[in-house]
Scaffold this motif. Structure first.
Motif, PDB file in Angstrom:
ATOM      1  N   ARG A 180      31.251  58.609  31.817  1.00 48.21           N
ATOM      2  CA  ARG A 180      31.330  58.899  32.446  1.00 48.21           C
ATOM      3  C   ARG A 180      32.810  58.791  33.008  1.00 48.21           C
TER       4      ARG A 180
ATOM      5  N   GLU B  31      34.436  64.702  42.557  1.00 45.62           N
ATOM      6  CA  GLU B  31      34.127  63.987  41.906  1.00 45.62           C
ATOM      7  C   GLU B  31      34.487  64.087  40.228  1.00 45.62           C
ATOM      8  N   LEU B  32      33.954  65.642  39.995  1.00 43.67           N
ATOM      9  CA  LEU B  32      33.827  65.700  38.417  1.00 43.67           C
ATOM     10  C   LEU B  32      35.559  66.338  38.311  1.00 43.67           C
TER      11      LEU B  32
ATOM     12  N   GLU C 209      25.445  58.439  36.717  1.00 42.05           N
ATOM     13  CA  GLU C 209      26.349  60.078  36.540  1.00 42.05           C
ATOM     14  C   GLU C 209      25.035  60.775  37.519  1.00 42.05           C
ATOM     15  N   LYS C 210      25.970  61.760  38.389  1.00 36.11           N
ATOM     16  CA  LYS C 210      25.084  62.061  39.508  1.00 36.11           C
ATOM     17  C   LYS C 210      24.338  63.537  39.004  1.00 36.11           C
TER      18      LYS C 210
ATOM     19  N   TYR D 224      37.565  56.618  36.564  1.00 38.86           N
ATOM     20  CA  TYR D 224      36.005  56.042  36.179  1.00 38.86           C
ATOM     21  C   TYR D 224      35.213  57.570  37.088  1.00 38.86           C
ATOM     22  N   LEU D 225      34.215  57.690  37.197  1.00 37.65           N
ATOM     23  CA  LEU D 225      33.956  58.766  38.067  1.00 37.65           C
ATOM     24  C   LEU D 225      31.664  57.708  38.213  1.00 37.65           C
TER      25      LEU D 225
ATOM     26  N   GLU E  36      26.554  57.498  24.157  1.00 35.54           N
ATOM     27  CA  GLU E  36      26.556  57.444  25.132  1.00 35.54           C
ATOM     28  C   GLU E  36      27.992  57.578  26.198  1.00 35.54           C
TER      29      GLU E  36
END
Lengths: 696, 346
Positions: free
Chosen positions: A182, B313-314, A457-458, A453-454, A179
Motif C-alpha cells: 500500500r 491518506e489515499l 489497508e483501510k 507508505y500508506l 500482494e
C-alpha cells in the motif's frame, strides 16, 4: 548488432537503464524492411513513406537514445502501409525501448501474425513487453516459445541462462504483484523531472535541497555518441514547505562537459561525493567545503585504494563518516557485475582496503545505488538479482545484532516493477522514500518519484441510516385508545315505602318482587328496611307484576306499568299491606280447573305460588281453603266438586312443602255466593277458591 | 404556581362536592351526557362531543371522566395546553385514573422532559391502565434511558396484549438488532410488516439488518420497497446505494446517493457515503471537496473526519490524514485510534 557493446562502460546510468534488455550476449535484430514488400499497389504517398522508412532505419541502427526518433518516422510510414510485418516489428521494438509497452505488444503481435518469421527475436520481444506490463503468464509462454524456436543448439545454450533469468523474474513478479504494497508513488513533477532521464536523488543534510542527476540538454550540450543521450549533469532543487522549487543546474566545478553525478553527501554536509564518467571507467571523487574560502574544493579522487580501472558509480558515506559504501565493478572484489563494496576509515584517517559487503547482499548480477538510513540500521540498494521481477529492483536489508546485513527483501510491487528501479533513499526521518523509475505517466523516460507508505489497508466508511424507533406518526396529537362508555345506571328507579294499610304509617319490612307478568320470572326484588323504605332498580320501562310479602300481613299483588316512564326521575310508589286477622278471607285469583274436574290447570300455579309464599312467611297461620261454585247444576255435585277442588289446592300446597296442619279444606258449593247468580259475571265471581284465616 | 393552582382547585372541588350534591336526575343526566359525548367521540364528531362534555361539567364540575374525555378532544385538535389542563384536572379529581396519566405521558413523550413521561407511563400501568400502548411508550422511554432489557420486557407485554401491534414488533426488532440478535430482529420486522404492510421505515430497517447478515440483494429489495412506499425516504435511498456499492453496482450506488442528497435533508452520512464511493472510483479529489464542505457544515461529526482522513491518506496526504484522525479522537470517537498509531510510527 550488439547495442550493448556500443554503449560501453563509461556511462553511468545508461547501462543501468537498458541493462534489462541489453544483458551481454543478446542482440537486437536489425530487420530489413524490403521495398518490394512495403510498397502496396498505391503509388501516392509511397516515396514519402519510403523516405521515412530510411530515416527511421538510420535512427533505429543507432539504438539507445534514438528509438523515439526512429518510431516517429516509422509511424509516418505506417500511414502508407500499416500491414508490413517488418515495419510493425520495428515499431514494436521502438515502443518497447521507449515508453509505451502496450503499443509495443500491439505492433509486435501484428508483425507476428503477418509473418511469424519476421525476426528471430520477435517472440523474445513480445515476452519482454508482456513482462513489462505485468502479464507474466503470457511472458512465460512467449519466453518458452522463443527458446523452443531457437534452431541452433549453441543459441539455446547461450540464451538459456538469460531466459531462465527472465522466467525467474516472471515468477517473482507474479508472487510480488499478487500482494501489492500500500503505497502512493508520486512523480516529483516538472520542477524536478523533464522529458529526459532524472535519477540518483540525494538530499542535503537538512533535507532542504534535493540533488539529482539529469540528462537534459543545457546550452550547447551535445549528445553522447555512446548512447545518443545528453551528458549527465548535477541539478539541485530547494524544498520549501513541502514543495520543490524549480531545479537549477550546478556550475563548475561540479558540472563539466563530461558525465557528472552527485552520488552522496556526508552527514555534516561538508563533503560531496561526485561521479565523473570520464575517469577510468567512472570514478568517485570528493569535493570539500572550505569555510574560510567559502567555496567547494576542486573534486579529486577519493582514494586510490577505493578506485579501480573497472569503474565505480555511486557511493554512500555513513552518518558517522566512518564507513563508505560504494558501487564498484572491480573484478577482484565483486561476485559479478557491480557490487557493493565497503571501506572503513581507520584511526589514521585512511580508508581501508575495500571488501565485498556481503555475499548475501551482492549477487552475480549488478547492484547499484546504495543508501543507509540515518540510524544505520537499514540498507537500501538496487539489484538485478535476488527475487527481482525484472531489471533493477529495490531491496532492503537490516543490520543484525552480529553486525551483518540480513537477507535482502524486495520492497514489493508497485514500488518495484519489471522495469528498472534504482537509487532509493529516504528523507532524514524515514517518512518518505525517493527513487528513480520508469513509470507510466512520467514526465520523461526515467523520473524521480516519492514513495508514500500508506500503512495497513483501510476500509472507507459507509453508513446506513436507520430509525430504530418508529413511534406513532407525527404530529402526536391523535388519541390512541378507543374511549369506553361509562357504566351508567340506566335503570328505572322505583322507591317508596311498604306500610300497614289500616294505619298507613306503620312501616313494614317486606320483600317486594318485580316479575315479568308473562313468565312470572322475578326480574328484581328488594327488601324494605325498618322504615319501610325500599328502592328498586328495574331494567326496562315495561309492565311488571309486583308481589309483596311481609310477615303477619296478607300478600300484596299488583301491576306496575313503567311504559313511557323516564329513567331520569325516580318513581315514587308506596305499598299498603293488610294485616292478617282471623276470619280474613282472600279470593285466590287465577286458579283454573279442568272443566267439571278438580284438576288444576298449570296456569294456576303462579297464583298458588303466591299462597305458598304467604304460608312460608307466616308459618303459624292456619288457613281454610274453600271451593265455591255458582248455582248451576246439582247441589250434590257442586258440593263434591267444590270440596275436591279445595282439596286439590291443599294437596298442591302440601306437595310444595307446606305442613298439612296449616291447611284445611272445605267445599261450599253455591252456599256462599259473593255475587248474584243471575248474571254471567256474578256466577263467574261465585265460582272461586278462597282461603280464610282460621288461626294465626 | 402550579401547586397553588392545584390547591385552589382542590379547595374549589371540595366545596363543590359538599355543597353541590347532585340530585338523582342531575346525576342521571350527567352520565347520559357523558356517554353521548363518548359515542360522538368514537364517531369522530368532536365538536358535538366536546359540547356534551362541557354540558356534563356544567351539571357536575367535579366529574373527572368528563374532563378526561374533553382532554382527549383537545389532544385530537392539537390543543396541547388545553388538553394538559383538562387531564390535570381529571387527575386532581380522580388520582387513580390510569388512562389520564397515560395521555399526559403521551403528550410529553417526544419533548425534552427527561424521565417525566416515563414516570407517567409507570403510574398509568400501576393504576390499572394495562393497555398495550402504555407498555409500548414505557418501552420507548426505557430505550431512551438506556434500559433496553426492560424495554424489551415491555414490548413483549405489549405484544401479548395486542398480537397485531406492528409498531411494537418494529421497536422490538430495533432493540434486538442493537443486542446483536439479527435473526430475531429480522423476524420481528417481518412480523411488523405482516400486520402493517405499508411501513416504509420497517422495510428500510429490515434492509439494514439484511446488510448486516450479508444479504445485500435482499437488502436492496427491501430498500426498494421502502422507497416505493415513501419516495421521500432519503435514508432508504442512501442505504440502497450502500448495498449497491457492495454488489459492485457503482453507477446505481452513485445515483442513489445523489437522489438521497437531492431530497434536501443533507445528512452527513449521505454525503460521506457518496464521497467514499467517489474515492473508490478513483476520484479522491472530488470526494475530498465534498467532505471539506460537509466538515464546515458539521464540524463536530467525527465520522466525516474519519473518512476524510482515509481519503487524504489515499492521495498521499499523510499529514492531513493524521490531523483528521486526531480530530476524530478529540471528538470522542475511538474509530481512528488504530490509524493514529500508524501516524506515530516511523
Amino acid at each position: 548488432m550488439n547495442h550493448n557493446r556500443r554503449i560501453g562502460l563509461s556511462i553511468n546510468m545508461a547501462v543501468v537503464i537498458l541493462v534489462s534488455l541489453t544483458l551481454p550476449g543478446w542482440s537486437q535484430e536489425d530487420v530489413k524492411i524490403r521495398k518490394g514488400e512495403f510498397k502496396t499497389g498505391i503509388e501516392i504517398g509511397f516515396s514519402e513513406a519510403w523516405k521515412s522508412i530510411k530515416q527511421g532505419d538510420r535512427y533505429f541502427k543507432k539504438g539507445v537514445g534514438t528509438y523515439d526518433l526512429a518510431r516517429d518516422h516509422y509511424l509516418f510510414a505506417e500511414q502508407y502501409n500499416p500491414n508490413n510485418a517488418a515495419l510493425n516489428y520495428k515499431l514494436g521494438a521502438c515502443y518497447l525501448f521507449t515508453d509505451n509497452k502496450y503499443e509495443a505488444i500491439n505492433y509486435l503481435r501484428k508483425a507476428y501474425t503477418s509473418d511469424p518469421q519476421v525476426s528471430d527475436d520477435i517472440l523474445l520481444l513480445m515476452a519482454r513487453a508482456f513482462q513489462l506490463v505485468l502479464e507474466f503468464d503470457l511472458a512465460i509462454e512467449y519466453y518458452n516459445a522463443h527458446l523452443e524456436a531457437l534452431d541452433k543448439e549453441a543459441d539455446r545454450i547461450a540464451y538459456s541462462a538469460r531466459l531462465r533469468k527472465y522466467l525467474d523474474e516472471c515468477v517473482h513478479g507474479k508472487e510480488l504483484s499478487r500482494e501489492p504494497i500500500r503505497v502512493i508513488i508520486q512523480n516529483l513533477g516538472e520542477q524536478i523531472n523533464s522529458r529526459y532521464d532524472e535519477y540518483n536523488p540525494v538530499f542535503d543534510t537538512g533535507d532542504s535541497s534535493l540533488y539529482f542527476t539529469s540528462r537534459r540538454p543545457f546550452e550547447k550540450s551535445k549528445r553522447n555518441p555512446a548512447d545518443n543521450k545528453y551528458n549527465e549533469d548535477i541539478y539541485r532543487a530547494a524544498l520549501t514547505e513541502g514543495s520543490f522549487e524549480p531545479a537549477e543546474r550546478l556550475h563548475k566545478p561540479f558540472n563539466t562537459k563530461h558525465n557528472n553525478s552527485l552520488v552522496g553527501v556526508s552527514s555534516d554536509g561538508e563533503t560531496l561525493f561526485l561521479y565523473r564518467g570520464d575517469i577510468e571507467g567512472g570514478d568517485i571523487q570528493i569535493s570539500q567545503w572550505n569555510s574560510k574560502k567559502g567555496k567547494w574544493s576542486r573534486p579529486r579522487g577519493i582514494s586510490t585504494r577505493l578506485s579501480s580501472r573497472d569503474g565505480e558509480t555511486s557511493a554512500f558515506l555513513t552518518k558517522d563518516g566512518n564507513e563508505l559504501y560504494y558501487i564498484s565493478k572491480n573484478k577482484d572484489l565483486t561476485l559479478g557485475g557491480k557490487d557493493i563494496l565497503i571501506s572503513r576509515l581507520d584511526s589514521k584517517g585512511r580508508w581501508t582496503k575495500p571488501e565485498n559487503l556481503s555475499k548475501l547482499v551482492n549477487t552475480e548480477y549488478d547492484e547499484e545505488g546504495v543508501f543507509i538510513t540515518p540510524d544505520g540500521n537499514t540498507l537500501f540498494f538496487a539489484s538485478q538479482g535476488h527475487n527481482s521481477m525484472g531489471g533493477f529492483d529495490i531491496f532492503r536489508s537490516e543490520m543484525q545484532p552480529n553486525g551483518t546485513w540480513s537477507s535482502p527483501q524486495n520492497l514489493g510491487y508497485p514500488i518495484n516493477t519489471p522495469d528498472d528501479e534504482v537509487f532509493f533513499i529516504t528523507d532524514k526521518i524515514g517518512q518518505y522514500g525517493y527513487y528513480s523509475a520508469i513509470r507510466e505517466g512520467g514526465v520523461g523516460a526515467k523520473d524521480l518519484y516519492k514513495v508514500i507508505y500508506l500503512g495497513a489497508e483501510k476500509e472507507l466508511v459507509f453508513r446506513t441510516l436507520d430509525q430504530l424507533v418508529a413511534g406513532p406518526e407525527y404530529p402526536r396529537t391523535g388519541v390512541l385508545t378507543v374511549p369506553k362508555l361509562l357504566n351508567v345506571d340506566t335503570s328505572y328507579v322505583v322507591t317508596g315505602k311498604v306500610l300497614d294499610t289500616i294505619v298507613g304509617v306503620i312501616p313494614l319490612v317486606g320483600k317486594i318482587s318485580f316479575m315479568d307478568p308473562n313468565t312470572g320470572a322475578i326480574e328484581s326484588f328488594v327488601i324494605s328496611d325498618s322504615t319501610g323504605k325500599y328502592t328498586a332498580r328495574l331494567p326496562e320501562a315495561k309492565v311488571y307484576g309486583v308481589e309483596i310479602h311481609s310477615a303477619g300481613y296478607l300478600y300484596f299483588l299488583d301491576v306496575l306499568d313503567l311504559s313511557g316512564a323516564s329513567n331520569q326521575e325516580m318513581i315514587h310508589l308506596n305499598f299498603y299491606l293488610r294485616k292478617v286477622e282471623v276470619g280474613t278471607k282472600v279470593v285466590l285469583e287465577n286458579i283454573y280447573f279442568e272443566t267439571g274436574k278438580a284438576v288444576l290447570r298449570p296456569e294456576s300455579f303462579d297464583a298458588l305460588d303466591q299462597v305458598f309464599r304467604f304460608l312460608e312467611n307466616n308459618p303459624s297461620i292456619r288457613l281454610e281453603i274453600s271451593g265455591h261454585t255458582d248455582n248451576t247444576g246439582s247441589l250434590r255435585i257442586n258440593e263434591r266438586l267444590s270440596r275436591e277442588r279445595a282439596k286439590a289446592v291443599v294437596d298442591w300446597l302440601v306437595s310444595k312443602g307446606i305442613s298439612p296442619e296449616m291447611l284445611d279444606y272445605q267445599g261450599y258449593a253455591d252456599t256462599q255466593p259473593v255475587d248474584t247468580n243471575d248474571t254471567a259475571e256474578g256466577r263467574e265471581k261465585n265460582r272461586r277458591v278462597e282461603f280464610k284465616v282460621i288461626s294465626k | 404556581m402550579k401547586k397553588c393552582t392545584v390547591f385552589l382547585l382542590l379547595v374549589f372541588f371540595s366545596i363543590q362536592a359538599v355543597t353541590g350534591q347532585l340530585t338523582f336526575s342531575e346525576s342521571r343526566q350527567r352520565d347520559k351526557l357523558l356517554n353521548e359525548g363518548i359515542s360522538l367521540l368514537i364517531r369522530g364528531e368532536y365538536q358535538m362531543a366536546e359540547a356534551r362534555f362541557s354540558e356534563c361539567l356544567e351539571i357536575d364540575s367535579t366529574f373527572a371522566p368528563a374532563y378526561f374525555q374533553r382532554g382527549r378532544i383537545w389532544l385530537e385538535w392539537g390543543e396541547i395546553d388545553e388538553a394538559m389542563q383538562d387531564l390535570d384536572t381529571a387527575l386532581i379529581l380522580d388520582p387513580d385514573m390510569g388512562e389520564a396519566y397515560f395521555y399526559k405521558g403521551y403528550i410529553l413523550y417526544g419533548s425534552d422532559s427527561t424521565g417525566l413521561d416515563a414516570d407517567l407511563f409507570d403510574t398509568a400501568i400501576e393504576k390499572g391502565f394495562e393497555d398495550a400502548w402504555a407498555y409500548y411508550f414505557r418501552a420507548l422511554c426505557r430505550v431512551r434511558n438506556g434500559m433496553e432489557g426492560m424495554a424489551l420486557n415491555d414490548l413483549n407485554t405489549a405484544i401479548e396484549i395486542r398480537e397485531d401491534f406492528a409498531l411494537a414488533y418494529h421497536e422490538r426488532a430495533g432493540i434486538k438488532r442493537l443486542a446483536g440478535d439479527l435473526q430475531g430482529s429480522h423476524f420481528d420486522y417481518q412480523t411488523a410488516l405482516e400486520y402493517q404492510p405499508h411501513f416504509p421505515l420497517a422495510y428500510n430497517n429490515m434492509g439494514s439488518v439484511k446488510m448486516l447478515l450479508g444479504d445485500y440483494q435482499g437488502a436492496i429489495a427491501d430498500y426498494t420497497q421502502a422507497v416505493a412506499q415513501d419516495p421521500d425516504l432519503g435514508m432508504a435511498m442512501n442505504n440502497r446505494g450502500y448495498a449497491r456499492y457492495y454488489m459492485g453496482n457503482m453507477e446505481g450506488a452513485l445515483q442513489d446517493f445523489d437522489d438521497a442528497i437531492a431530497l434536501g435533508d443533507t445528512i452527513p452520512e449521505m454525503i460521506m457515503n457518496k464521497a467514499s464511493l467517489m474515492a473508490k472510483q478513483n476520484q479522491p479529489d472530488l470526494a475530498l471537496q465534498l467532505l471539506d464542505l460537509m466538515v464546515e457544515k458539521y464540524p463536530d461529526e467525527a465520522t466525516l473526519y474519519l473518512n476524510r482522513g482515509l481519503i487524504r491518506e489515499l492521495t498521499g496526504d499523510l499529514n492531513g490524514a493524521c490531523e483528521d484522525w486526531q480530530k476524530v479522537k478529540e471528538l470522542g470517537s475511538a474509530e481512528a485510534d488504530a490509524y493514529i498509531k500508524e501516524c506515530n510510527e516511523p
